[in-house]
Enzyme design. Structure first.
Site, mmCIF file in Angstrom:
data_model
loop_
_atom_site.group_PDB
_atom_site.id
_atom_site.type_symbol
_atom_site.label_atom_id
_atom_site.label_comp_id
_atom_site.label_asym_id
_atom_site.label_seq_id
_atom_site.Cartn_x
_atom_site.Cartn_y
_atom_site.Cartn_z
ATOM 1 N N HIS A 177 35.011 50.614 43.219
ATOM 2 C CA HIS A 177 34.640 49.230 43.505
ATOM 3 C C HIS A 177 35.245 48.303 42.449
ATOM 4 C CE1 HIS A 177 31.907 45.700 43.465
ATOM 5 N NE2 HIS A 177 31.913 45.883 44.768
ATOM 6 N N ASN A 179 34.046 46.364 40.363
ATOM 7 C CA ASN A 179 33.418 46.270 39.043
ATOM 8 C C ASN A 179 33.591 47.540 38.214
ATOM 9 O OD1 ASN A 179 31.480 48.106 39.977
ATOM 10 N ND2 ASN A 179 29.950 46.526 40.374
ATOM 11 N N LYS A 180 34.352 48.511 38.721
ATOM 12 C CA LYS A 180 34.588 49.743 37.969
ATOM 13 C C LYS A 180 35.854 49.625 37.121
ATOM 14 C CE LYS A 180 31.056 51.751 39.943
ATOM 15 N NZ LYS A 180 30.629 50.730 40.928
ATOM 16 N N ALA A 181 35.970 50.479 36.111
ATOM 17 C CA ALA A 181 37.130 50.410 35.210
ATOM 18 C C ALA A 181 38.426 50.622 35.975
ATOM 19 C CB ALA A 181 36.985 51.454 34.100
#
Length: 369
Positions: A177, A179-181
Site C-alpha cells: 500500500h 503508506n508502506k516503505a
C-alpha cells in the site's frame, strides 16, 4: 493556513517514472505482463523465499492464503487483537471464525502462550502480525501445531535471528500500500517456499484457471492479480528496498532522540529482533495521546491514534474468548507521527516542535487543575 503534512507519502523517483512509462507504451497494463514476474522475483530475492505471487492487495493476499490452506466454514483462525482489521476480515471472508488473542507486552505481537491456550480441534491456522515492523515470536508459534501465516505487511526490512521478515511461517504476506516503505500504490504479495502452496495461491487468484490450458477452470477462483502497470512501479521500489527502509529507520531514530526529553515513550523491542519502521509510534497515556493528536492536527500535522483493538469494535468483539488487556491498553495509549522514507530533517523538526508545544500545554493545564 499551514500546508497539511500527511501521515505518510510514497518516496518515488525517476526509475519509477521510467518503468511506468515503459509499461504504458507497451500497452501491456493488465495482470500478466513481464513486470509482474520481475517484481515477484525481486521480492523473493529480498525475502529469501522460493516463490512470490503478486496480488492486488495485502488483504487479498490473506484471503488467498487462507483459501489455499483449505480454511473455511467450521474452522477457527487465531488472530491478534491489536492489528489493522484485515486479518480478522479475511478470516470472515473465507467463512471461518477469527479467534482474537491478546498480544505480548514485550513486543506487542501475538502472545504465544495466550495463543496456545486458544488452540482447539477446530483451529486451522494462526495469523501472526509483525506489528509496526516488529517480527512476531515465530520459534514459539511454530510449536502450536497449526499452520502459521506471517503477516509482514508493515515489516519491510525487519530482521529476526538473521532472517528477514516475510521468511517466517508456512507462508507469509506483504502489503505494498502507498503508506508502506516499498509500495505499488495498492498491492500485496504472497511468499512461500512450498511450491504446491504457491501454485494453489496463483490458481485461486487467476480465476481458478490453469496456466497450461486457457479458460480451463479447475476451481472457482477470483481475479486477484497485480497489474503490469502496478508491478512496474513496484519493481523500481523493490530495487530501492534497502534505501527506502533505511530512510524510515533514520526518521524513526531522529524522532526518538527528539522525543526522549519530553518524557514520551517508544514501542518495546524483544531481545533478538531488529524491527523496521513503518510509522514512528509515540507511547503515552490515553488522555495525553488524544489531546496531543488533536493539537497536532490543529497545526496541520496528520498525527493519528493507532487502531482500536479489535475487541473494541462491535463487528469483532464477540470473537474474543478472553479479555485482551495489553492490546486494549496499547490501542488507547499510542499515536503515529508522520513518517516516510525521504521525510526531511526540517519536516521532522516541525513535528517535534509542535509535539513539544502540545506537551507543555498539557503540563500547564494539569498544573492549573
Amino acid at each position: 493556513m499551514s500546508v497539511w503534512m500527511p501521515l505518510s507519502r510514497p518516496t518515488l523517483g525517476p526509475q519509477e517514472e521510467r518503468n511506468v512509462a515503459d509499461a504504458l507504451s507497451s500497452g501491456w497494463i493488465s495482470g500478466t505482463g513481464p513486470y509482474v514476474e520481475r517484481f515477484e522475483a525481486a521480492v523473493s530475492a529480498h525475502v529469501g523465499r522460493g516463490h512470490t505471487v503478486a496480488v492486488s492487495s495485502g488483504t487479498t493476499a490473506l484471503e488467498l492464503v487462507l483459501a489455499a490452506l483449505g480454511v473455511g466454514p467450521g474452522d477457527e483462525v487465531i488472530v491478534p487483537a491489536l492489528t489493522f482489521a484485515a486479518p480478522a476480515a479475511a478470516v470472515c471472508t473465507v467463512g471461518a471464525t477469527p479467534v482474537l488473542c491478546d498480544v505480548s507486552s514485550t513486543d506487542w505481537t501475538l502472545d504465544p502462550a495466550a495463543a496456545a491456550a486458544l488452540v482447539t480441534a477446530r483451529t486451522s491456522a494462526v495469523i501472526a502480525v509483525d506489528l509496526l515492523g516488529h517480527p512476531a515470536d515465530y520459534s514459539r508459534l511454530a510449536s502450536l501445531g497449526v499452520p502459521v501465516i506471517e503477516d509482514a505487511a508493515q515489516a519491510h526490512g525487519a530482521v529476526l535471528a538473521g532472517r528477514p521478515a516475510g521468511s517466517f511461517g508456512d507462508i507469509s504476506i506483504f502489503s505494498f500500500h502507498a503508506n508502506k516503505a516499498v509500495t505499488t500504490g495498492e498491492g500485496g504479495g504472497v511468499c512461500t517456499d512450498d511450491t504446491e502452496l504457491a501454485d494453489r495461491v496463483r490458481l485461486l487468484g487467476n480465476h481458478g484457471m490453469t496456466a497450461e490450458r486457457p479458460y480451463w477452470h479447475e476451481v472457482a477462483g477470483r481475479n486477484a492479480r497485480m497489474t503490469n502497470l502496478t508491478a512496474a512501479l513496484g519493481l523500481a521500489q523493490a530495487e530501492r528496498w534497502g534505501e527506502l527502509v533505511a530512510g524510515r529507520m533514520r526518521a524513526d531514530a531522529r524522532y526518538g532522540i527528539g522525543l526522549a526529553p519530553l518524557g514520551l515513550g517508544t514501542r518495546p523491542v524483544r531481545v533478538g529482533a531488529s524491527p523496521s519502521c513503518w510509522l514512528h509510534t509515540v507511547v503515552t497515556d490515553p488522555g495525553t495521546r488524544d489531546l496531543l493528536v488533536s493539537a497536532l492536527r490543529r497545526a496541520s500535522i496528520d498525527a493519528r491514534a493507532v487502531w482500536p483493538a479489535l475487541t473494541e469494535l462491535p463487528r469483532y468483539r464477540g470473537f474474543a474468548p478472553h479479555t485482551c488487556p495489553v492490546a486494549e491498553q496499547v490501542s488507547r495509549s499510542c499515536a503515529w507521527l508522520p513518517t516516510w522514507s525521504d521525510i526531511t530533517d526540517e519536516e521532522i523538526a516541525t513535528v517535534l516542535a509542535e509535539v513539544a508545544t502540545g506537551v507543555e500545554e498539557l503540563r500547564l493545564s494539569a498544573r492549573d487543575l
